[in-house]
Design a protein around this motif. Structure first.
Motif, PDB file in Angstrom:
ATOM      1  N   LEU A 182       0.976  -1.260   0.058  1.00 45.06           N
ATOM      2  CA  LEU A 182      -0.070  -0.116  -0.120  1.00 45.06           C
ATOM      3  C   LEU A 182       0.770   1.152  -0.094  1.00 45.06           C
ATOM      4  CD1 LEU A 182      -2.703  -1.095   2.592  1.00 45.06           C
ATOM      5  CD2 LEU A 182      -2.948  -0.857   0.041  1.00 45.06           C
ATOM      6  N   GLU A 183       2.001   1.178   0.733  1.00 47.78           N
ATOM      7  CA  GLU A 183       2.863   2.330   1.006  1.00 47.78           C
ATOM      8  C   GLU A 183       3.422   2.597  -0.550  1.00 47.78           C
ATOM      9  OE1 GLU A 183       3.186   4.735   2.840  1.00 47.78           O
ATOM     10  OE2 GLU A 183       1.604   3.926   4.152  1.00 47.78           O
ATOM     11  N   ARG A 184       3.827   1.369  -1.245  1.00 50.22           N
ATOM     12  CA  ARG A 184       4.501   1.661  -2.470  1.00 50.22           C
ATOM     13  C   ARG A 184       3.301   2.486  -3.587  1.00 50.22           C
ATOM     14  NH1 ARG A 184       4.961  -2.131  -7.188  1.00 50.22           N
ATOM     15  NH2 ARG A 184       7.071  -1.711  -8.158  1.00 50.22           N
ATOM     16  N   ARG A 185       2.008   2.090  -3.364  1.00 46.19           N
ATOM     17  CA  ARG A 185       1.155   2.506  -4.239  1.00 46.19           C
ATOM     18  C   ARG A 185       1.011   3.993  -4.122  1.00 46.19           C
ATOM     19  NH1 ARG A 185      -2.763  -1.264  -6.771  1.00 46.19           N
ATOM     20  NH2 ARG A 185      -2.546  -3.406  -5.789  1.00 46.19           N
ATOM     21  N   ILE A 186       1.107   4.409  -2.738  1.00 45.80           N
ATOM     22  CA  ILE A 186       0.660   5.568  -2.135  1.00 45.80           C
ATOM     23  C   ILE A 186       2.058   6.284  -2.606  1.00 45.80           C
ATOM     24  CG2 ILE A 186       0.599   7.164  -0.353  1.00 45.80           C
ATOM     25  CD1 ILE A 186      -0.956   4.991   1.193  1.00 45.80           C
ATOM     26  N   GLY A 187       3.242   5.890  -2.652  1.00 45.51           N
ATOM     27  CA  GLY A 187       4.495   6.556  -3.105  1.00 45.51           C
ATOM     28  C   GLY A 187       4.649   6.930  -4.550  1.00 45.51           C
ATOM     29  N   PHE A 188       3.956   6.157  -5.218  1.00 45.61           N
ATOM     30  CA  PHE A 188       3.822   6.303  -6.701  1.00 45.61           C
ATOM     31  C   PHE A 188       2.898   7.600  -7.054  1.00 45.61           C
ATOM     32  CE2 PHE A 188       5.112   1.774  -7.869  1.00 45.61           C
ATOM     33  CZ  PHE A 188       6.425   2.149  -8.053  1.00 45.61           C
ATOM     34  N   TYR A 189       1.725   7.608  -6.329  1.00 44.25           N
ATOM     35  CA  TYR A 189       0.706   8.551  -6.372  1.00 44.25           C
ATOM     36  C   TYR A 189       1.367  10.077  -6.005  1.00 44.25           C
ATOM     37  CZ  TYR A 189      -3.607  11.225  -5.676  1.00 44.25           C
ATOM     38  OH  TYR A 189      -4.347  12.171  -5.519  1.00 44.25           O
ATOM     39  N   ARG A 190       2.045   9.854  -4.769  1.00 46.37           N
ATOM     40  CA  ARG A 190       2.490  11.189  -4.580  1.00 46.37           C
ATOM     41  C   ARG A 190       3.699  11.640  -5.582  1.00 46.37           C
ATOM     42  NH1 ARG A 190       1.512  12.881   0.764  1.00 46.37           N
ATOM     43  NH2 ARG A 190       0.748  11.015   2.394  1.00 46.37           N
ATOM     44  N   GLN A 191       4.301  10.910  -6.151  1.00 44.75           N
ATOM     45  CA  GLN A 191       5.336  11.233  -7.184  1.00 44.75           C
ATOM     46  C   GLN A 191       4.565  11.718  -8.339  1.00 44.75           C
ATOM     47  OE1 GLN A 191       7.479   7.900  -8.811  1.00 44.75           O
ATOM     48  NE2 GLN A 191       8.643   9.212 -10.029  1.00 44.75           N
ATOM     49  N   ALA A 192       3.424  11.181  -8.722  1.00 46.07           N
ATOM     50  CA  ALA A 192       2.806  11.584  -9.914  1.00 46.07           C
ATOM     51  C   ALA A 192       2.216  12.716  -9.613  1.00 46.07           C
ATOM     52  CB  ALA A 192       1.973  10.386 -10.457  1.00 46.07           C
ATOM     53  N   ALA A 193       1.479  12.909  -8.563  1.00 44.95           N
ATOM     54  CA  ALA A 193       0.360  14.293  -8.082  1.00 44.95           C
ATOM     55  C   ALA A 193       1.623  15.388  -8.196  1.00 44.95           C
ATOM     56  CB  ALA A 193       0.109  13.950  -6.811  1.00 44.95           C
ATOM     57  N   GLU A 194       2.864  15.138  -7.615  1.00 47.68           N
ATOM     58  CA  GLU A 194       3.649  16.400  -7.361  1.00 47.68           C
ATOM     59  C   GLU A 194       4.403  16.780  -8.867  1.00 47.68           C
ATOM     60  OE1 GLU A 194       7.908  17.416  -5.263  1.00 47.68           O
ATOM     61  OE2 GLU A 194       7.282  15.529  -5.108  1.00 47.68           O
ATOM     62  N   LEU A 195       4.461  15.797  -9.816  1.00 48.40           N
ATOM     63  CA  LEU A 195       4.824  16.168 -11.100  1.00 48.40           C
ATOM     64  C   LEU A 195       3.894  16.570 -11.670  1.00 48.40           C
ATOM     65  CD1 LEU A 195       7.005  15.669 -13.301  1.00 48.40           C
ATOM     66  CD2 LEU A 195       5.968  13.409 -13.956  1.00 48.40           C
ATOM     67  N   PHE A 196       2.576  16.504 -11.554  1.00 48.00           N
ATOM     68  CA  PHE A 196       1.391  17.261 -12.276  1.00 48.00           C
ATOM     69  C   PHE A 196       1.094  18.506 -11.559  1.00 48.00           C
ATOM     70  CE2 PHE A 196      -0.041  12.782 -13.886  1.00 48.00           C
ATOM     71  CZ  PHE A 196       1.159  12.826 -14.697  1.00 48.00           C
ATOM     72  N   GLY A 197       1.696  18.827 -10.541  1.00 50.78           N
ATOM     73  CA  GLY A 197       1.374  20.156  -9.851  1.00 50.78           C
ATOM     74  C   GLY A 197      -0.092  20.051  -8.992  1.00 50.78           C
ATOM     75  N   ALA A 198      -0.329  18.959  -8.608  1.00 51.81           N
ATOM     76  CA  ALA A 198      -1.622  18.610  -7.865  1.00 51.81           C
ATOM     77  C   ALA A 198      -1.646  18.046  -6.605  1.00 51.81           C
ATOM     78  CB  ALA A 198      -2.441  17.747  -8.631  1.00 51.81           C
ATOM     79  N   PRO A 199      -2.069  18.708  -5.412  1.00 50.21           N
ATOM     80  CA  PRO A 199      -2.025  18.326  -4.178  1.00 50.21           C
ATOM     81  C   PRO A 199      -2.807  16.578  -4.042  1.00 50.21           C
ATOM     82  CG  PRO A 199      -3.889  19.623  -4.196  1.00 50.21           C
ATOM     83  CD  PRO A 199      -3.355  19.684  -5.416  1.00 50.21           C
ATOM     84  N   PRO A 200      -2.275  15.548  -3.445  1.00 46.50           N
ATOM     85  CA  PRO A 200      -2.507  14.331  -3.171  1.00 46.50           C
ATOM     86  C   PRO A 200      -3.697  14.244  -2.481  1.00 46.50           C
ATOM     87  CG  PRO A 200      -0.837  14.627  -1.732  1.00 46.50           C
ATOM     88  CD  PRO A 200      -0.613  16.020  -2.516  1.00 46.50           C
ATOM     89  N   GLY A 201      -4.086  15.122  -1.902  1.00 44.89           N
ATOM     90  CA  GLY A 201      -5.735  15.086  -1.127  1.00 44.89           C
ATOM     91  C   GLY A 201      -5.539  13.986   0.150  1.00 44.89           C
ATOM     92  N   GLU A 202      -6.417  13.743   0.525  1.00 47.97           N
ATOM     93  CA  GLU A 202      -6.566  12.998   1.771  1.00 47.97           C
ATOM     94  C   GLU A 202      -7.034  11.431   1.525  1.00 47.97           C
ATOM     95  OE1 GLU A 202      -9.185  14.905   4.605  1.00 47.97           O
ATOM     96  OE2 GLU A 202      -7.645  16.598   4.844  1.00 47.97           O
ATOM     97  N   ARG A 203      -7.204  10.607   2.493  1.00 46.01           N
ATOM     98  CA  ARG A 203      -7.829   9.308   2.099  1.00 46.01           C
ATOM     99  C   ARG A 203      -6.723   8.548   0.911  1.00 46.01           C
ATOM    100  NH1 ARG A 203     -14.198  10.162   1.536  1.00 46.01           N
ATOM    101  NH2 ARG A 203     -14.608  11.356   3.440  1.00 46.01           N
ATOM    102  N   LEU A 204      -5.612   8.373   1.183  1.00 43.59           N
ATOM    103  CA  LEU A 204      -4.619   7.920   0.410  1.00 43.59           C
ATOM    104  C   LEU A 204      -4.442   6.216   0.878  1.00 43.59           C
ATOM    105  CD1 LEU A 204      -1.662  10.339   0.680  1.00 43.59           C
ATOM    106  CD2 LEU A 204      -3.639  10.384  -0.858  1.00 43.59           C
ATOM    107  N   ALA A 205      -4.909   5.952   2.007  1.00 48.65           N
ATOM    108  CA  ALA A 205      -4.641   4.426   2.445  1.00 48.65           C
ATOM    109  C   ALA A 205      -6.302   3.762   2.148  1.00 48.65           C
ATOM    110  CB  ALA A 205      -4.361   4.035   3.434  1.00 48.65           C
ATOM    111  N   CYS A 206      -6.470   2.403   1.916  1.00 58.18           N
ATOM    112  CA  CYS A 206      -7.793   1.942   1.722  1.00 58.18           C
ATOM    113  C   CYS A 206      -8.105   1.377   3.080  1.00 58.18           C
ATOM    114  CB  CYS A 206      -7.748   0.862   0.412  1.00 58.18           C
ATOM    115  SG  CYS A 206      -6.573  -0.432   0.692  1.00 58.18           S
TER     116      CYS A 206
END
Length: 206
Positions: A182-206
Motif C-alpha cells: 500500500l505504501e508503494r502505491r501511495i508513493g507512486f501517487y505522491r510522485q505523480a501528483a507532485e509532477l502534475f502540480g496537484a495536491p494528493p489530497g486525503e484518504r490515501l490508504a484504503c
C-alpha cells in the motif's frame, strides 16, 4: 494528459511495449479518463491512474504476471462462466487484467474476443492500454465503486486501490507485507501528483 517528458520521468525503465504513443492512442480510443471535474481533479485522477498501473505492472516493466505458478489459477466456473480450452487468464497489461470473466467482459466492451485470445493483451499494446482504461472507468472489482468514480466523488486514492485489489490489500493493518504494498502505491501517487502540480489530497490508504 501527461507530456512525453512527464511520462518518461514517471516510467524511466519501462519496456518498449508500453510506449507513450500507445498510451495516447488508447486514450483517444477509450475517452473519459481525467476528463471530468476541475483541472486539479483531472490532474489527480491521471496521477492516480498512472500510480496504480506503476504498481500493478512494476513500473511498466511487466506485460505478464511474474508469478508463473499462479498462471492457471484464474478460471472461475460460476454458472454461465467457462474458460477457453488451453487458455490462461493470469494478469496481463498495465493493470494486470485477470480472470476469465474479466477478459470476457473487457473483450466485449472493446469489440474483440479476449476470452478466446487472452494473450492479445500481452501482444497488442493498444489493447493492453485499453483494458486498463476499461477497468478503471467501468469496473468496481472488490470495491464499492469504480476507480474513476472514487476520484470524482472525492473518496481519495485509497478507494481506487480498493477497486483494484481491495480483497487482498485493504482492511489488513496488521499485515506488514500488505502495508508495504500500500505504501508503494501511495508513493507512486505522491510522485505523480507532485509532477502534475496537484495536491494528493486525503484518504490515501484504503
Amino acid at each position: 494528459m501527461p507530456t512525453r517528458a512527464q511520462f518518461d520521468r514517471l516510467f524511466p525503465e519501462r519496456i518498449a511495449f508500453y510506449s507513450y504513443e500507445g498510451f495516447v492512442a488508447a486514450l483517444a480510443a477509450t475517452p473519459g479518463l481525467a476528463a471530468s471535474g476541475s483541472a486539479q481533479l483531472r490532474r489527480q485522477e491521471m496521477a492516480a491512474f498512472l500510480a496504480q498501473i506503476a504498481h500493478e505492472s512494476d513500473q511498466l516493466r511487466a506485460v505478464r504476471e511474474y508469478e508463473r505458478a499462479n498462471w492457471d489459477h484464474y478460471c472461475r466456473r460460476d454458472p454461465g462462466e467457462s474458460c477457453a480450452p488451453g487458455k490462461q487468464y493470469y494478469g496481463r497489461g498495465p493493470i494486470q487484467l485477470s480472470w476469465n470473466y474479466q477478459y470476457l467482459a473487457a473483450g466485449r466492451a472493446l469489440g474483440i474476443d479476449l476470452w478466446a485470445d487472452p494473450d492479445r493483451v500481452a501482444g497488442d499494446a493498444t489493447v493492453a492500454w485499453q483494458t486498463a482504461l476499461w477497468y478503471w472507468m467501468t469496473q468496481i472489482g472488490p470495491g464499492r465503486m469504480t476507480a474513476h468514480e472514487a476520484m470524482l466523488r472525492g473518496e481519495g486514492f485509497g478507494e481506487t486501490t480498493r477497486s483494484i485489489n481491495g480483497a487482498l490489500e485493504c482492511d489488513k493493518p496488521g499485515d506488514a507485507a500488505i502495508q508495504r504494498k500500500l505504501e508503494r502505491r501511495i508513493g507512486f501517487y505522491r510522485q505523480a501528483a507532485e509532477l502534475f502540480g496537484a495536491p494528493p489530497g486525503e484518504r490515501l490508504a484504503c
